[in-house]
Write an enzyme that holds these catalytic residues in place. Sequence first.
Site: not given
Length: 441
Positions: A117, A122, A124-125, A308
């Site tokens: 993204c 990013r 997800v392993d 963030d």
Amino acid sequence: MDKLLVNGGCPLDGEVQLSGSKNAVLPILIASLLCAEPLQVRNVPHLRDITTALKLLGHLGARVEFNEDQTVEVDSGDLHTLRAPYELVKTMRASILVLGPLLARFGEAEVSLPGGCAIGSRPVDLHIRGFRKMGAQVSIENGYIKATVGRGGLNGARILFDTVTVTGTENLLMAAVLARGITVLENAAREPEVVDLARCLIAMGGIIEGAGTDVITVKGVDALHGACHTVISDRIEAGTYLLAAAATRGRIRVIGYDPQQGDAVLEKLREAGALLSIDPRGLMLDMRKTQPQAVNLTTAPFPGFPTDMQAQFVLFNAVANGSSMVTETVFENRFMHVHELQRMGADIHLRGNTAVIQGVVGLSGAQVMATDLRASACLVLAGLVAEGETMIDRIYHIDRGYDRIEEKLSQCGASIRRIPGWPATSVLPFRDGGSASPPQS
Ligand code: EPU
């Protein structure tokens, strides 16, 4: 597509009521998949990501009701598919969170692989590795993660995360509540949003200890039951409004602020010269009589400085006194806002994962483009500080995570308005007219 037009140069002065936390409410809504009884969730913000999550739950067969009082009820008693399609996952990465609950309750799930993204690759392993450790067979086929488990269901396991991952912790936490035996999550994420999810799961009958620390222990149960849960307020939304007031040298009270959630941000604001005070109505920031001082910071998992909030602080430092360094360690590509700020007159140079910033006296309004959620927030703040007009394009990013931002800022005296694009868009659930399926972050 809608745009935001900001006329800057005026200090903010007013109050904002915080909405429920986006990153807490997403896993909590998805946790409804773990049981056959309704889950009632309160303090749900009106955001595009919530619309997407509810669409996904509806697609799986859950009955979803969004009430005017910001309460959502999800009844996952009768699902008709265990497949989360690419179209929904690509608009919101958090859709990966359905994997744990579906696998734990039904023994199988198929979820589109989210892909990279705007802020990084990013992977997800770590989610997948954790499910395998619990006994699931997981394969990647045609862009989908396909996971199944034998008749006995998932087994409790010791799972050590190589890297602290928020949604990874949440996904495995949700799976573990229905697994057989004990699961221990080590190097778990300690974010307040993970703690809120654990509180909701406990209300549903889950047995969980240690949420908020880096070791979470879960004793699996046979079934969960319905519950009612009120979501925590959004600490990133709070931080964004505090920074908006600080950067414009104004004053703001954020109502509903929980001081437990944001020490690192408050610490940096104090260092920057902000006067902060807490009263029963919320947290007050006053920057009217202070020269903002630039602050160095490095992002890290909670309780470190949140990634963030990095973009908003880059903007603040860009108009503060002195030079500073902001280092991003969580995501590899989270400085897209820097190029837009440079176009507004900011003096920022990127050196690897560090932004080297020399404060300037002011910014000038420009046409800029939002690239991801927090970068968009940074550009709105830049528009509030800058002299003249700033037009921010691609604000569908901001609608993913900020509930009525222009309304809340207007209440504090900002001159900001939405210029509707074509076709008109809405973030209300199931009235989502946004045709251009925006990329996720
Ligand atoms: N990572 C891996 N493998 C994995 C999972 C993560 O290498 O299997 C890496 C990531 O690539 C990243 C780091 O671990 O470098 C941390 O990523 P994490 O998994 O914690 O991020 P996330 O769970 O996908 C959540 C928030 C993000 C927030 C991050 C970090 C939600 C829905 N999203 O993402 O929020 O930035 O944690 O705090 O909770 C936002 O709201 O704007 C936003 C991006």
